[in-house]
Design an enzyme around this catalytic site. Sequence first.
Site, mmCIF file in Angstrom:
data_model
loop_
_atom_site.group_PDB
_atom_site.id
_atom_site.type_symbol
_atom_site.label_atom_id
_atom_site.label_comp_id
_atom_site.label_asym_id
_atom_site.label_seq_id
_atom_site.Cartn_x
_atom_site.Cartn_y
_atom_site.Cartn_z
ATOM 1 N N PRO A 84 0.816 -1.213 0.000
ATOM 2 C CA PRO A 84 0.000 0.000 0.000
ATOM 3 C C PRO A 84 0.854 1.269 0.000
ATOM 4 O O PRO A 84 1.851 1.367 0.714
ATOM 5 C CB PRO A 84 -0.802 -0.102 1.302
ATOM 6 C CG PRO A 84 -0.818 -1.547 1.639
ATOM 7 C CD PRO A 84 0.465 -2.107 1.107
ATOM 8 N N CYS A 85 0.423 2.230 -0.806
ATOM 9 C CA CYS A 85 1.160 3.488 -0.904
ATOM 10 C C CYS A 85 0.333 4.672 -0.422
ATOM 11 O O CYS A 85 0.813 5.804 -0.437
ATOM 12 C CB CYS A 85 1.633 3.720 -2.336
ATOM 13 S SG CYS A 85 0.279 3.849 -3.531
#
Length: 172
Positions: A84-85
Amino acid sequence: MSDKFTHMDLYAGVGGFTLGFEATGMFETRLLVDSDESARTTFQRNRPRIPYWRRDLSDVPAAKLMELARLAPGELNVLTAGPPCQGLSKIGTRQLDDPRNRQLKHTAEIIEEIRPHMAIIENVPPLFWDEQSPLFDELSVMLHDAGYDVNPQILEAWRHGVPQMRRRLIII
């Protein structure tokens, strides 16, 4: 047994990495993992024979991934991961302590245990050059200590066949 290289895709989404690796004709994807049900459903409608485990990876041990992929540590050729960013991106929280950012460290732990011949991690450029760079430094040290050379590159996705006008951090 296949004579193709083996591949595993973590935080796979709809399987962009997998589609690219499969398109070469040289890879057999053994497992995709992601927590998003709609991404899994979309991928499975198009590629029903490739195993896709819908699961949050935050507490999954590497041994379970290898069991599902039918491989032993050191046998996997390529592991791809797009942790996840949202905690790092310009439209996200941009907070180092965002819980989603812990997935970067977990990715390095999985790589250390699985021991793929190569790992490719995709994320947002601020991980590398912005105030989030301490996370990149921690990730790099973990991978280096596990015996990997870390090569970060900022790529423009559209130049590589991705229909997006954005930059991505690729760590090989």
